[in-house]
Design a protein around this motif. Structure first.
Motif, PDB file in Angstrom:
ATOM      1  N   ASP A  87       0.868  -1.538  -0.277  1.00  0.00           N
ATOM      2  CA  ASP A  87       0.323  -0.135   0.041  1.00  0.00           C
ATOM      3  C   ASP A  87       1.085   1.452   0.054  1.00  0.00           C
ATOM      4  O   ASP A  87       0.463   2.314  -0.186  1.00  0.00           O
ATOM      5  CB  ASP A  87      -1.052  -0.124   0.964  1.00  0.00           C
ATOM      6  CG  ASP A  87      -1.648  -1.329   1.330  1.00  0.00           C
ATOM      7  OD1 ASP A  87      -2.810  -1.602   2.548  1.00  0.00           O
ATOM      8  OD2 ASP A  87      -2.367  -1.422   0.132  1.00  0.00           O
ATOM      9  N   LYS A  88       2.391   1.321   0.331  1.00  0.00           N
ATOM     10  CA  LYS A  88       2.982   1.860  -0.174  1.00  0.00           C
ATOM     11  C   LYS A  88       2.924   3.128  -0.606  1.00  0.00           C
ATOM     12  O   LYS A  88       2.811   2.409  -2.059  1.00  0.00           O
ATOM     13  CB  LYS A  88       4.515   2.338   0.405  1.00  0.00           C
ATOM     14  CG  LYS A  88       5.711   3.067   0.135  1.00  0.00           C
ATOM     15  CD  LYS A  88       6.943   2.577   0.184  1.00  0.00           C
ATOM     16  CE  LYS A  88       7.480   3.648   0.086  1.00  0.00           C
ATOM     17  NZ  LYS A  88       9.475   3.044  -0.054  1.00  0.00           N
ATOM     18  N   ALA A  89       2.968   4.463  -1.009  1.00  0.00           N
ATOM     19  CA  ALA A  89       2.141   5.648  -2.321  1.00  0.00           C
ATOM     20  C   ALA A  89       1.987   6.189  -1.700  1.00  0.00           C
ATOM     21  O   ALA A  89       2.340   7.121  -0.963  1.00  0.00           O
ATOM     22  CB  ALA A  89       1.359   4.604  -3.135  1.00  0.00           C
ATOM     23  N   VAL A  90       2.468   7.385  -2.524  1.00  0.00           N
ATOM     24  CA  VAL A  90       1.568   8.979  -2.668  1.00  0.00           C
ATOM     25  C   VAL A  90       0.208   8.676  -2.854  1.00  0.00           C
ATOM     26  O   VAL A  90       0.128   8.266  -3.926  1.00  0.00           O
ATOM     27  CB  VAL A  90       2.226   9.592  -3.163  1.00  0.00           C
ATOM     28  CG1 VAL A  90       1.616  10.893  -3.463  1.00  0.00           C
ATOM     29  CG2 VAL A  90       4.053  10.251  -3.057  1.00  0.00           C
ATOM     30  N   TYR A  91      -0.650   9.046  -2.104  1.00  0.00           N
ATOM     31  CA  TYR A  91      -2.070   9.359  -2.419  1.00  0.00           C
ATOM     32  C   TYR A  91      -2.891  10.483  -2.777  1.00  0.00           C
ATOM     33  O   TYR A  91      -1.970  11.459  -1.877  1.00  0.00           O
ATOM     34  CB  TYR A  91      -2.361   9.153  -1.417  1.00  0.00           C
ATOM     35  CG  TYR A  91      -2.867   6.954  -0.550  1.00  0.00           C
ATOM     36  CD1 TYR A  91      -1.435   6.301  -0.228  1.00  0.00           C
ATOM     37  CD2 TYR A  91      -3.271   6.447  -1.096  1.00  0.00           C
ATOM     38  CE1 TYR A  91      -1.080   5.602  -0.444  1.00  0.00           C
ATOM     39  CE2 TYR A  91      -4.013   4.528  -0.581  1.00  0.00           C
ATOM     40  CZ  TYR A  91      -2.161   4.734  -0.676  1.00  0.00           C
ATOM     41  OH  TYR A  91      -2.036   3.137  -0.404  1.00  0.00           O
ATOM     42  N   TYR A  92      -3.417  10.436  -4.404  1.00  0.00           N
ATOM     43  CA  TYR A  92      -3.888  11.757  -3.974  1.00  0.00           C
ATOM     44  C   TYR A  92      -5.298  11.736  -4.115  1.00  0.00           C
ATOM     45  O   TYR A  92      -6.012  10.813  -3.958  1.00  0.00           O
ATOM     46  CB  TYR A  92      -3.556  12.281  -5.687  1.00  0.00           C
ATOM     47  CG  TYR A  92      -2.539  12.135  -6.060  1.00  0.00           C
ATOM     48  CD1 TYR A  92      -1.413  10.942  -6.507  1.00  0.00           C
ATOM     49  CD2 TYR A  92      -1.051  13.051  -6.203  1.00  0.00           C
ATOM     50  CE1 TYR A  92       0.146  10.727  -6.554  1.00  0.00           C
ATOM     51  CE2 TYR A  92      -0.290  13.652  -6.299  1.00  0.00           C
ATOM     52  CZ  TYR A  92       0.633  12.383  -6.595  1.00  0.00           C
ATOM     53  OH  TYR A  92       2.375  12.436  -6.707  1.00  0.00           O
ATOM     54  N   CYS A  93      -5.809  12.971  -3.560  1.00  0.00           N
ATOM     55  CA  CYS A  93      -7.246  12.982  -3.777  1.00  0.00           C
ATOM     56  C   CYS A  93      -7.369  13.740  -4.664  1.00  0.00           C
ATOM     57  O   CYS A  93      -6.857  15.090  -5.623  1.00  0.00           O
ATOM     58  CB  CYS A  93      -7.372  14.310  -1.958  1.00  0.00           C
ATOM     59  SG  CYS A  93      -9.205  14.916  -2.098  1.00  0.00           S
ATOM     60  N   ALA A  94      -8.604  13.288  -5.125  1.00  0.00           N
ATOM     61  CA  ALA A  94      -9.629  14.528  -6.795  1.00  0.00           C
ATOM     62  C   ALA A  94     -11.098  14.842  -6.466  1.00  0.00           C
ATOM     63  O   ALA A  94     -11.779  13.845  -5.736  1.00  0.00           O
ATOM     64  CB  ALA A  94      -8.695  13.448  -7.787  1.00  0.00           C
ATOM     65  N   ALA A  95     -11.459  15.720  -7.276  1.00  0.00           N
ATOM     66  CA  ALA A  95     -12.567  15.841  -7.382  1.00  0.00           C
ATOM     67  C   ALA A  95     -13.318  16.037  -8.169  1.00  0.00           C
ATOM     68  O   ALA A  95     -12.202  16.410  -9.808  1.00  0.00           O
ATOM     69  CB  ALA A  95     -12.731  17.251  -6.742  1.00  0.00           C
ATOM     70  N   ALA A  96     -14.090  15.424  -8.889  1.00  0.00           N
ATOM     71  CA  ALA A  96     -15.153  16.172 -10.383  1.00  0.00           C
ATOM     72  C   ALA A  96     -16.274  15.973 -10.693  1.00  0.00           C
ATOM     73  O   ALA A  96     -17.353  15.653  -9.298  1.00  0.00           O
ATOM     74  CB  ALA A  96     -15.146  14.839 -10.953  1.00  0.00           C
ATOM     75  N   ARG A  97     -16.141  17.215 -11.236  1.00  0.00           N
ATOM     76  CA  ARG A  97     -17.710  18.008 -11.458  1.00  0.00           C
ATOM     77  C   ARG A  97     -18.476  16.790 -12.423  1.00  0.00           C
ATOM     78  O   ARG A  97     -19.640  16.630 -11.422  1.00  0.00           O
ATOM     79  CB  ARG A  97     -18.047  18.904 -12.234  1.00  0.00           C
ATOM     80  CG  ARG A  97     -16.631  20.035 -11.819  1.00  0.00           C
ATOM     81  CD  ARG A  97     -16.885  21.876 -12.850  1.00  0.00           C
ATOM     82  NE  ARG A  97     -16.254  21.135 -14.619  1.00  0.00           N
ATOM     83  CZ  ARG A  97     -14.548  20.980 -14.425  1.00  0.00           C
ATOM     84  NH1 ARG A  97     -14.588  21.971 -13.900  1.00  0.00           N
ATOM     85  NH2 ARG A  97     -14.839  20.663 -15.864  1.00  0.00           N
TER      86      ARG A  97
END
Length: 122
Positions: A87-97
């Motif tokens: 699970d090691k990683a850079v985690y990114y949050c994202a938003a979609a319209r």
């Protein structure tokens, strides 16, 4: 414009838990689809979880991770339990319209955070 800021990453032992937060500001909307993606070194960014009119998870995290949101706080969360070294990683949050492609494709998202590092030691 929407700004997303992730927090909550860090170092944890295998089997441990972390909760990531994604604070949204700007022209936010409770109707936006929120998603979490991750990118491990040398690998492509991959889908983790999404919350829109439903929640959906990658097979690799199903049953261990939980995505949620608090619209009053304009914040999305990713509760990660039973963490594994993979699970090691850079985690990114994202938003979609708009809800597109089941919320699983990175190109469907309009706004992205800067990422937060998650490291799981074995």
């Amino acid at each position: 414009q929407v700004q997303l800021v992730e927090s909550g990453g860090g170092l944890v032992q295998a089997g441990g838990s972390l909760r990531l937060s994604c604070a949204a500001s700007g022209r936010t909307s409770s109707r936006y689809v929120m998603g979490w993606f991750r990118q491990a070194p040398g690998k492509e960014r991959e889908f983790v979880a999404t919350i829109g009119w439903r929640t959906f998870y990658a097979d690799s995290v199903q049953g261990r991770f939980t995505i949620s949101r608090d619209n009053d706080k304009n914040t999305a969360y990713l509760q990660m339990n039973s963490l594994k070294p993979e699970d090691k990683a850079v985690y990114y949050c994202a938003a979609a319209r708009l809800w597109k492609s089941g919320g699983t494709q990175s190109h469907s998202y309009d706004y992205w955070g800067q990422g937060t590092q998650v490291t799981v030691s074995s």
